[in-house]
Design a protein around this motif. Structure first.
Motif: not given
Length: 73
Positions: A29-45
C-alpha cells in the motif's frame, strides 16, 4: 493496458493502477506501506456503441426495430 482497482485491507486506501496483463499484482500500500493490497471488483470501463454494436445490426424483417416498437402504437 488494463486499469486495475486495488484496496488496502489494513487502512482502506483505494487506488487505480495501469498494468500489463503479465505484471504481478501490487501488494504494498502506498499510504501505509503494509503488504495488504487486494484487487477490488469494479465495473467495466467501456460502452459498446457505434456502428456494429446496435441491437438491430444482425436482425431481419419485423425484428429489426425493437427499440421503437412501443412508440409506433
Amino acid at each position: 493496458m488494463p486499469l486495475y482497482n486495488y484496496q488496502c485491507e489494513s487502512c482502506g486506501h483505494q487506488l487505480e493502477a495501469i498494468q500489463k496483463l503479465s505484471e504481478a499484482p501490487l501488494t504494498d500500500c502506498p499510504a501505509c506501506a503494509a503488504p495488504r493490497l487486494t484487487k477490488a471488483v469494479s465495473r467495466a470501463g467501456f460502452r459498446l456503441s457505434g456502428t456494429g454494436w446496435y441491437e438491430t445490426d444482425f436482425k431481419t424483417g419485423a425484428k429489426k426495430n425493437l427499440a421503437g416498437a412501443d412508440k409506433a402504437d
